[in-house]
Design a protein around this motif. Structure first.
Motif, PDB file in Angstrom:
ATOM      1  N   GLN A 219       1.036 -19.552  -4.992  1.00  7.47           N
ATOM      2  CA  GLN A 219       1.159 -20.962  -4.610  1.00  7.47           C
ATOM      3  C   GLN A 219       2.549 -21.465  -4.957  1.00  7.47           C
ATOM      4  O   GLN A 219       3.140 -21.056  -5.948  1.00  7.47           O
ATOM      5  CB  GLN A 219       0.113 -21.817  -5.344  1.00  7.47           C
ATOM      6  CG  GLN A 219       0.077 -23.285  -4.922  1.00  7.47           C
ATOM      7  CD  GLN A 219      -1.068 -24.048  -5.577  1.00  7.47           C
ATOM      8  OE1 GLN A 219      -1.926 -23.453  -6.219  1.00  7.47           O
ATOM      9  NE2 GLN A 219      -1.078 -25.355  -5.414  1.00  7.47           N
ATOM     10  N   VAL A 220       3.079 -22.352  -4.102  1.00  5.54           N
ATOM     11  CA  VAL A 220       4.335 -23.042  -4.364  1.00  5.54           C
ATOM     12  C   VAL A 220       4.074 -24.540  -4.247  1.00  5.54           C
ATOM     13  O   VAL A 220       3.433 -24.995  -3.295  1.00  5.54           O
ATOM     14  CB  VAL A 220       5.443 -22.646  -3.367  1.00  5.54           C
ATOM     15  CG1 VAL A 220       6.734 -23.407  -3.680  1.00  5.54           C
ATOM     16  CG2 VAL A 220       5.704 -21.153  -3.410  1.00  5.54           C
ATOM     17  N   GLY A 221       4.575 -25.296  -5.203  1.00 10.61           N
ATOM     18  CA  GLY A 221       4.402 -26.743  -5.127  1.00 10.61           C
ATOM     19  C   GLY A 221       5.039 -27.419  -6.320  1.00 10.61           C
ATOM     20  O   GLY A 221       5.614 -26.762  -7.203  1.00 10.61           O
ATOM     21  N   SER A 222       4.947 -28.736  -6.353  1.00 12.84           N
ATOM     22  CA  SER A 222       5.431 -29.483  -7.512  1.00 12.84           C
ATOM     23  C   SER A 222       4.563 -29.135  -8.719  1.00 12.84           C
ATOM     24  O   SER A 222       3.434 -28.632  -8.567  1.00 12.84           O
ATOM     25  CB  SER A 222       5.351 -30.981  -7.242  1.00 12.84           C
ATOM     26  OG  SER A 222       3.992 -31.400  -7.173  1.00 12.84           O
ATOM     27  N   PRO A 223       5.066 -29.385  -9.945  1.00 14.70           N
ATOM     28  CA  PRO A 223       4.230 -29.124 -11.124  1.00 14.70           C
ATOM     29  C   PRO A 223       2.862 -29.794 -11.035  1.00 14.70           C
ATOM     30  O   PRO A 223       1.846 -29.190 -11.391  1.00 14.70           O
ATOM     31  CB  PRO A 223       5.062 -29.700 -12.268  1.00 14.70           C
ATOM     32  CG  PRO A 223       6.467 -29.542 -11.812  1.00 14.70           C
ATOM     33  CD  PRO A 223       6.429 -29.800 -10.335  1.00 14.70           C
ATOM     34  N   ARG A 224       2.823 -31.017 -10.560  1.00 19.01           N
ATOM     35  CA  ARG A 224       1.547 -31.721 -10.431  1.00 19.01           C
ATOM     36  C   ARG A 224       0.635 -31.031  -9.420  1.00 19.01           C
ATOM     37  O   ARG A 224      -0.573 -30.885  -9.660  1.00 19.01           O
ATOM     38  CB  ARG A 224       1.780 -33.181 -10.017  1.00 19.01           C
ATOM     39  CG  ARG A 224       0.499 -33.986  -9.901  1.00 19.01           C
ATOM     40  CD  ARG A 224       0.767 -35.445  -9.552  1.00 19.01           C
ATOM     41  NE  ARG A 224      -0.475 -36.203  -9.505  1.00 19.01           N
ATOM     42  CZ  ARG A 224      -1.262 -36.293  -8.434  1.00 19.01           C
ATOM     43  NH1 ARG A 224      -0.920 -35.667  -7.322  1.00 19.01           N
ATOM     44  NH2 ARG A 224      -2.371 -36.993  -8.487  1.00 19.01           N
ATOM     45  N   GLU A 225       1.194 -30.595  -8.296  1.00 17.60           N
ATOM     46  CA  GLU A 225       0.373 -29.964  -7.261  1.00 17.60           C
ATOM     47  C   GLU A 225      -0.267 -28.668  -7.749  1.00 17.60           C
ATOM     48  O   GLU A 225      -1.462 -28.442  -7.543  1.00 17.60           O
ATOM     49  CB  GLU A 225       1.228 -29.690  -6.015  1.00 17.60           C
ATOM     50  CG  GLU A 225       1.579 -30.935  -5.231  1.00 17.60           C
ATOM     51  CD  GLU A 225       2.625 -30.686  -4.172  1.00 17.60           C
ATOM     52  OE1 GLU A 225       2.788 -31.552  -3.294  1.00 17.60           O
ATOM     53  OE2 GLU A 225       3.312 -29.635  -4.222  1.00 17.60           O
ATOM     54  N   VAL A 226       0.527 -27.803  -8.407  1.00 21.28           N
ATOM     55  CA  VAL A 226      -0.034 -26.518  -8.807  1.00 21.28           C
ATOM     56  C   VAL A 226      -1.010 -26.661  -9.967  1.00 21.28           C
ATOM     57  O   VAL A 226      -1.938 -25.860 -10.109  1.00 21.28           O
ATOM     58  CB  VAL A 226       1.086 -25.498  -9.151  1.00 21.28           C
ATOM     59  CG1 VAL A 226       1.902 -25.164  -7.917  1.00 21.28           C
ATOM     60  CG2 VAL A 226       1.979 -26.002 -10.269  1.00 21.28           C
ATOM     61  N   TYR A 227      -0.813 -27.687 -10.801  1.00 23.17           N
ATOM     62  CA  TYR A 227      -1.726 -27.891 -11.931  1.00 23.17           C
ATOM     63  C   TYR A 227      -3.005 -28.591 -11.490  1.00 23.17           C
ATOM     64  O   TYR A 227      -4.114 -28.177 -11.849  1.00 23.17           O
ATOM     65  CB  TYR A 227      -1.029 -28.721 -13.017  1.00 23.17           C
ATOM     66  CG  TYR A 227      -1.876 -28.944 -14.259  1.00 23.17           C
ATOM     67  CD1 TYR A 227      -1.977 -27.967 -15.242  1.00 23.17           C
ATOM     68  CD2 TYR A 227      -2.577 -30.140 -14.448  1.00 23.17           C
ATOM     69  CE1 TYR A 227      -2.753 -28.175 -16.379  1.00 23.17           C
ATOM     70  CE2 TYR A 227      -3.351 -30.349 -15.582  1.00 23.17           C
ATOM     71  CZ  TYR A 227      -3.435 -29.366 -16.542  1.00 23.17           C
ATOM     72  OH  TYR A 227      -4.208 -29.571 -17.651  1.00 23.17           O
ATOM     73  N   GLU A 228      -2.860 -29.655 -10.711  1.00 29.31           N
ATOM     74  CA  GLU A 228      -4.024 -30.467 -10.332  1.00 29.31           C
ATOM     75  C   GLU A 228      -4.801 -29.874  -9.164  1.00 29.31           C
ATOM     76  O   GLU A 228      -6.018 -30.045  -9.074  1.00 29.31           O
ATOM     77  CB  GLU A 228      -3.577 -31.886  -9.963  1.00 29.31           C
ATOM     78  CG  GLU A 228      -2.819 -32.627 -11.060  1.00 29.31           C
ATOM     79  CD  GLU A 228      -3.732 -33.137 -12.154  1.00 29.31           C
ATOM     80  OE1 GLU A 228      -4.931 -32.813 -12.147  1.00 29.31           O
ATOM     81  OE2 GLU A 228      -3.234 -33.875 -13.036  1.00 29.31           O
ATOM     82  N   PHE A 229      -4.106 -29.179  -8.255  1.00 21.70           N
ATOM     83  CA  PHE A 229      -4.750 -28.696  -7.037  1.00 21.70           C
ATOM     84  C   PHE A 229      -4.455 -27.207  -6.820  1.00 21.70           C
ATOM     85  O   PHE A 229      -3.787 -26.828  -5.854  1.00 21.70           O
ATOM     86  CB  PHE A 229      -4.284 -29.517  -5.831  1.00 21.70           C
ATOM     87  CG  PHE A 229      -4.451 -31.000  -6.011  1.00 21.70           C
ATOM     88  CD1 PHE A 229      -5.710 -31.585  -5.932  1.00 21.70           C
ATOM     89  CD2 PHE A 229      -3.361 -31.813  -6.295  1.00 21.70           C
ATOM     90  CE1 PHE A 229      -5.875 -32.949  -6.116  1.00 21.70           C
ATOM     91  CE2 PHE A 229      -3.515 -33.179  -6.483  1.00 21.70           C
ATOM     92  CZ  PHE A 229      -4.779 -33.749  -6.391  1.00 21.70           C
TER      93      PHE A 229
END
Length: 353
Positions: A219-229
């Motif tokens: 997965q690639v994403g912002s810190p919030r995206e990879v942690y929350e979703f």
């Protein structure tokens, strides 16, 4: 904003094999100009190999690497507008701090007057002007790391590659250096590509995070995206502690057999007689273990369906007040439905959290 920016680094369909072993498999990444991009994963996941291929220290088995649109797949390291900071600092022990920082400029033939000016600016930027005449052995680990950073930045690379540069530091110094590193990156505006196996470090520093596993990006994403979703069970488990709600429980409460990720900080422990709030889920259980960690306490709770959940509570009580819960207590584990996020397309891989 980053999505519309120019691409600094493109890794297109890259594979790297060492004999019969495939370290990186058909990888695609785009890293944007001015971005702090972290490659996060366990040992052997391929992240450092990708960094070394971008730097030119490893050859690509298949695929292409582009820097600002130019194909550098076959280019030598010194023909790429990148620089690398290593975990072991790689400072020359026989040179002074100023000479270490000036080394790359001297190799490039920059005049002594200009070297001195640029070295002064670089040392001031990392707040170490006072140690210019010292030897590396006379500095602390954090100071040596800042000198290694200054030596890399003084050459004004378009991309700075950092291979676990904080890994050798103790926890307190590492956290301090994380803040300094992010501030320096914002000041200079250079693209940083950062390799780490430390989840907290990646979340703290990054604009975006790529989570590696077995030579691929999960997965690639912002810190919030990879942690929350999280998009895979691996990402959910690797990005901090989580509870994986198994298929049967998910089907009962959410009408979906997909596994769900539930972070411990969103799980409350209540008296079983306390009425449920709207959209709240309750699971009866017994406290199996209590882990005191200073700022917070973790409660490991065995629930009725045989799954162990983790609840994390901030220690807001006064220092001399003991927590009221004990091992063996019967509790009601509570959380809001919206606090559990489905992991797309997952099947019941395991029941344990």
């Amino acid at each position: 904003m980053l999505q519309s920016a120019n691409v600094a680094v493109s890794v297109n369909g890259v594979t790297k094999q060492f004999g019969d072993f495939t370290a990186v498999k058909d990888l695609d990444i785009e890293i944007y100009e001015g971005e702090f991009f972290s490659m996060l994963g366990p040992s052997g996941s391929g992240k450092t190999t990708v960094l070394r291929m971008i730097a030119g220290f490893e050859n690509v088995t298949a695929g292409k690497i582009l820097l600002h649109g130019d194909d550098v797949t076959a280019a030598a390291p010194f023909d790429r507008e990148v620089n690398t900071v290593f975990q072991d600092y790689a400072l020359f022990p026989h040179l002074t701090i100023a000479e270490n920082v000036a080394y790359g400029l001297r190799v490039r033939g920059v005049s002594k007057t200009e070297r001195n000016r640029l070295v002064g600016e670089a040392l001031e930027q990392v707040q170490l002007s006072a140690v210019a005449s010292r030897q590396p052995s006379q500095l602390s680990g954090g100071q040596r790391q800042r000198i290694a950073l200054a030596r890399a930045l003084i050459l004004r690379p378009k991309v700075l590659l950092l291979d676990e540069p904080l890994g050798a530091l103790d926890k307190q110094l590492r956290e301090q250096m994380q803040i300094e590193l992010k501030q320096i990156q914002r000041e200079v505006g250079i693209t940083f590509v950062f390799v780490t196996h430390d989840q907290e470090e990646a979340l703290t520093l990054s604009d975006r995070v790529a989570v590696f596993n077995n030579g691929k990006i999960e997965q690639v994403g912002s810190p919030r995206e990879v942690y929350e979703f999280p998009e895979t069970e691996f990402v959910a488990r690797f990005l901090g502690i989580t509870n994986i709600i198994p298929s049967a429980t998910a089907a009962r409460f959410f009408g979906s057999s997909e596994l769900h990720s539930l972070r411990p900080e969103r799980v409350e422990l209540a008296d079983p007689t306390t009425p449920l709030e709207t959209d709240e889920i309750a699971l009866g259980g017994t406290i199996a273990e209590i882990v005191y960690a200073g700022a917070h306490t973790r409660y490991l709770v065995d629930v009725e369906d045989g799954v162990r959940y983790i609840s994390e509570k901030q220690n807001r009580h006064t220092p001399r007040t003991e927590a009221s819960l004990r091992r063996g207590d019967t509790v009601s584990l509570r959380f809001q439905k919206t606090h559990a996020t489905p992991i797309p397309g997952t099947q019941p891989v395991s029941a344990a959290a």
